[in-house]
Design a protein around this motif. Structure first.
Motif, mmCIF file in Angstrom:
data_model
loop_
_atom_site.group_PDB
_atom_site.id
_atom_site.type_symbol
_atom_site.label_atom_id
_atom_site.label_comp_id
_atom_site.label_asym_id
_atom_site.label_seq_id
_atom_site.Cartn_x
_atom_site.Cartn_y
_atom_site.Cartn_z
ATOM 1 N N VAL A 297 0.753 -1.067 -0.034
ATOM 2 C CA VAL A 297 -0.168 0.128 0.126
ATOM 3 C C VAL A 297 1.037 1.333 0.073
ATOM 4 O O VAL A 297 0.723 2.153 -0.798
ATOM 5 N N PHE A 298 1.954 1.198 1.032
ATOM 6 C CA PHE A 298 2.805 2.522 0.943
ATOM 7 C C PHE A 298 3.181 2.633 -0.641
ATOM 8 O O PHE A 298 3.462 3.904 -0.895
ATOM 9 N N ILE B 277 1.900 9.719 -5.370
ATOM 10 C CA ILE B 277 2.223 11.017 -5.173
ATOM 11 C C ILE B 277 3.560 11.762 -6.001
ATOM 12 O O ILE B 277 3.698 12.763 -6.440
ATOM 13 N N VAL C 99 0.766 4.306 -2.743
ATOM 14 C CA VAL C 99 0.523 5.571 -2.384
ATOM 15 C C VAL C 99 1.745 6.629 -2.845
ATOM 16 O O VAL C 99 1.659 7.683 -3.547
ATOM 17 N N ILE C 100 3.102 6.326 -2.382
ATOM 18 C CA ILE C 100 4.244 6.969 -2.823
ATOM 19 C C ILE C 100 4.377 7.172 -4.086
ATOM 20 O O ILE C 100 4.887 8.140 -4.564
ATOM 21 N N TYR D 296 4.840 18.399 0.622
ATOM 22 C CA TYR D 296 5.529 19.127 -0.273
ATOM 23 C C TYR D 296 4.474 19.368 -1.316
ATOM 24 O O TYR D 296 4.358 20.419 -2.104
ATOM 25 N N LEU D 297 3.849 18.235 -1.839
ATOM 26 C CA LEU D 297 2.972 18.167 -2.999
ATOM 27 C C LEU D 297 1.686 19.255 -2.603
ATOM 28 O O LEU D 297 1.364 20.127 -3.583
ATOM 29 N N PHE E 14 -4.837 -2.633 6.234
ATOM 30 C CA PHE E 14 -5.195 -3.501 5.042
ATOM 31 C C PHE E 14 -4.979 -4.934 5.047
ATOM 32 O O PHE E 14 -4.286 -5.563 4.356
ATOM 33 N N LEU F 1 7.079 9.668 3.451
ATOM 34 C CA LEU F 1 5.744 9.854 2.636
ATOM 35 C C LEU F 1 5.179 11.194 3.175
ATOM 36 O O LEU F 1 4.673 11.733 2.364
ATOM 37 N N VAL G 29 6.603 14.071 1.773
ATOM 38 C CA VAL G 29 6.655 14.125 0.389
ATOM 39 C C VAL G 29 5.016 14.846 0.015
ATOM 40 O O VAL G 29 4.825 15.490 -0.862
ATOM 41 N N ILE G 30 3.958 14.289 0.569
ATOM 42 C CA ILE G 30 2.834 14.718 0.462
ATOM 43 C C ILE G 30 2.708 16.068 0.862
ATOM 44 O O ILE G 30 2.155 16.955 0.283
ATOM 45 N N PHE H 84 -1.679 2.102 6.705
ATOM 46 C CA PHE H 84 -1.463 0.817 5.877
ATOM 47 C C PHE H 84 -1.578 -0.516 6.480
ATOM 48 O O PHE H 84 -1.616 -1.317 5.820
ATOM 49 N N ILE I 113 3.895 14.959 -8.143
ATOM 50 C CA ILE I 113 5.008 16.203 -8.040
ATOM 51 C C ILE I 113 5.618 16.238 -9.284
ATOM 52 O O ILE I 113 5.705 17.332 -9.851
ATOM 53 N N ILE J 181 3.100 22.888 -3.212
ATOM 54 C CA ILE J 181 4.009 23.192 -4.170
ATOM 55 C C ILE J 181 3.963 24.450 -5.008
ATOM 56 O O ILE J 181 4.758 25.067 -5.486
#
Lengths: 214, 485
Positions: free
Chosen positions: A149-150, A157, A153-154, B183-184, B118, B177, B180-181, B115, A161, B187
């Protein structure tokens, strides 16, 4: 003569009584929680159910030690309304000798799930006091599921970007091209604008009277 | 001219949603219910609402005013009011930086739990088996499966703050992560933030509503809600109650961190922020109260389950010790049977007395928890007992994520806005500035849970400083406002 016959007839049960007793050295206490396990489908604990239990243990012993155990080798005593009792295992070659505690424990542990299924119970509802349960090994998938799942998602993303950064660069390039095109038309456009412009009178600097004075 | 023109929110709704998203955060879910419980249930609402009126709304209004009129981040805005006050702006940026460092760690935990939801069996539902497969792991048995999952499998916590436990790869990945999110989301500045807040501000309410329905239908939920709403008025005499109410308003609205100034600086000059300030403050407090109803329903459920498990264990202990038939003792008559057995078999009963637990629903309800313990341990314990627990788990941790991300947006904007105002940095592309800053923040993965707790406790000092200064300068700001208008 009659006395001797009676004596020999009673001997096995007397021996059994002596071999099987609460807190016997080579015995195990068993506790069943039938109503907890089966609820409305619970069966009544009676002689036949006990026979089934003895048969299951006999099977476990035969399977583990590779000897032929019979139901009569499994002695049960001290039954309580809880449905708990003690049992001992006698050796098939010599009914007056008990099989050691460790062997019985290993045999029960080896066939535990089988015994549970025969009696429609599980490790929690069929307890052998002192025998540790053998729990199923945890199922470990090759990749832990959370990592999958990780990764998804990454990935999304990251793609987002990259897309945004690229679109910024593309837009900048487009603007530069447009500005370059505008600069060519600029002089002509400027002259057109100036021709049509009469100008605005700034009233703080001078009196705004368009008509020339007489 | 195009470069100097300030970005604007596309509509006032975006601004309001951004403020709501920032103000409604994890504190509404995990701090307010705890305070309610500690300070007399329904009675706590009196000091809370009073403080909202006296300090919350005025300071919120003040920050929005400064931001909107000065059209600069916190450093520029405060310097514009008076050069001697520039330090407040700088201090608020530094505080926001510290906040960013640790707040995203909580988002990383939310990702980790999300995560791990699941799976067919939730990993915190049962203890893992030990190495010789004879029973559950010893550490897990002494604590509980949810605590074991949080402290051992998530954090792998070291015995004390002095011992460095090393970097946990799973946590580091989730932390990466989270950044990063973030940042998105920032941005493109307010252009991207403005679109994101539509979702981060509204989704938590959807989940809270679903949880309200689910919570109220759970077994024993009403015990919790009743417990919460019975006011204990004598708590109002305790000064700590009032102090906690004031502090909670501060933290909850996010005053003094420069985020509100930053958000407001992107407003149109003549935006009606008076009404918006009141709306956002009321929404924030309303959400706190709404979230605490849900939390107490969950508390009630968890307490009832624990109480019934305690009764069940007692029942089995009695059955096994006295060898009685299984249906002679049920959960309902445990206490009567204890009495009966005590009188009939006193010596045997005396042997049991050290193993016998004291089962009380009151005790279970009064164990109040706050903070990460509530969000990650108590709630996950309640979730594992619900039918279809994977779905509830995903919903809940996604909600926590939205709450946390929304607040992060405000914190980051509080830092980027003043930096952008400095001329020399505006030449550098915005994206690059944010990129560099993000990389620096990634180093904070070395912080562990103990640091987080420490930072939470001490970050409160700055808003208090700002409060005293701002109330002193309130008149000056008001005069300035009149002049500018």
């Amino acid at each position: 003569m009659l006395g001797r016959i009676v004596f020999f007839l009673c001997l096995p049960s007397v021996l059994a009584a002596q071999l099987c007793k609460p807190n016997a050295a080579e015995g195990f206490k068993v506790r069943l929680s039938i109503k907890t396990a089966l609820g409305d489908n619970a069966y009544e604990w009676n002689r036949n159910q006990r026979f089934l239990f003895q048969a299951a243990i006999a099977f476990a012993m035969s399977h583990h030690l590779d000897l032929e155990f019979n139901v009569s080798n499994i002695l049960v005593c001290d039954e309580t309304p809880r449905v708990s009792f003690w049992f001992v295992v006698t050796s098939p070659d010599d009914p007056s000798r008990l099989v050691g505690k460790e062997s019985v424990e290993l045999a029960v542990r080896a066939s535990r799930s089988r015994i549970n299924n025969i009696l429609l119970l599980n490790d929690a509802t069929l307890e052998f006091i002192g025998v540790l349960p053998t729990l199923a090994a945890p199922v470990k998938p090759a990749t832990p599921s959370w990592l999958i799942v990780f990764g998804v998602v990454i990935g999304i993303i990251g793609a987002g970007i990259v897309f945004l950064l690229v679109s910024t660069v593309v837009q900048k390039k487009r603007k530069e091209n447009e500005v370059a095109e505008e600069e060519d038309d600029d002089e002509e456009a400027q002259m057109k604008r100036m021709a049509g412009n009469e100008g605005i009178c700034n009233t703080s600097f001078s009196e705004c009277d368009r008509n020339t004075q007489m | 001219m195009a470069k100097d023109a300030r970005d604007n929110w596309e509509s006032p709704t975006q601004f309001v949603l951004a403020c709501v998203s920032y103000a409604v955060g994890l504190g509404n879910v995990w701090r307010f219910p705890y305070l309610c419980q500690m300070h007399g249930g329904g009675g706590f609402l009196i000091p809370y609402l009073l403080m909202l009126l006296l300090e919350g709304v005025p300071l919120f209004y003040l920050e929005l005013a400064i931001g909107q009129k000065m059209r600069l981040g916190s450093i520029g805005a405060w310097t514009a009011i008076s050069p001697y006050l520039g330090g407040i702006g700088l201090a608020s940026v530094v505080t926001s930086m510290y906040l960013c460092l640790y707040y995203n760690i909580i988002n990383a935990w939310s990702f980790w739990y999300l995560f791990h939801s699941f799976q067919s069996v939730l990993p915190w539902a049962a203890c893992p088996v030990n190495s010789n497969r004879t029973g559950p792991m010893e550490e897990c048995e002494k604590a509980s499966p949810t605590q074991y999952f949080f402290y051992r499998e998530t954090l792998n916590i070291s015995p004390s703050i002095e011992k460095n436990g090393g970097i946990q790869t799973g946590q580091a990945l989730c932390f990466l992560l989270a950044w990063v999110i973030t940042y998105l989301f920032i941005i493109r500045g307010v252009k991207s933030t403005g679109k994101v807040v539509y979702f981060t501000a509204t989704f938590p309410y959807v989940v809270l509503f679903i949880y309200l329905i689910r919570g109220m239908t759970l077994h024993g939920a009403l015990n919790g809600v009743k417990y919460m709403f019975t006011p204990k008025m004598e708590e109002l005499a305790n000064p700590t109650t009032w102090i906690n109410a004031a502090t909670q308003i501060f933290f909850s609205l996010g005053l003094g961190f420069g985020s509100l100034i930053a958000f407001a600086s992107y407003n149109q000059y003549h935006n009606n922020f008076e009404r918006q300030a009141i709306i956002v403050s009321l929404i924030n407090s309303g959400t706190s109260i709404f979230a605490s109803i849900v939390t107490f329903a969950i508390y009630g459920f968890k307490a009832t389950i624990n109480y019934e498990n305690c009764l069940d264990r007692t029942r089995i202990l009695l059955l096994n010790s006295f060898n009685l038939a299984e249906d002679s003792i049920t959960i309902n008559n445990v206490f009567e049977m204890i009495e009966k057995l005590n009188t009939t078999f006193p010596e045997q009963f005396a042997e049991l007395s050290n193993k016998l637990e004291d089962c009380s629903l009151e005790n279970e309800l009064s164990t109040a928890v706050e903070g990460a313990g509530l969000a990650f341990i108590v709630y996950s314990e309640a979730i594992k007992n619900m039918p279809l627990s994977q779905l509830w788990s995903v919903l809940y941790f996604f909600m926590l994520l939205m709450l946390g991300m929304g607040s992060m947006l405000g914190n980051i904007t509080a830092i980027t806005t003043p930096l952008r105002d400095f001329k020399f940095l505006s030449h550098v592309s915005n994206e690059i500035v944010k990129n560099i800053r993000n990389r620096i923040f990634l180093q904070s993965k070395y912080f562990g849970k103990s640091f987080c707790v420490m930072l939470v406790v001490f970050k409160g000092l700055l808003p208090k400083l700002i409060c005293t200064n701002t109330t002193f300068f309130y008149n000056i700001a008001g005069a300035l406002q009149a002049k500018i208008k």
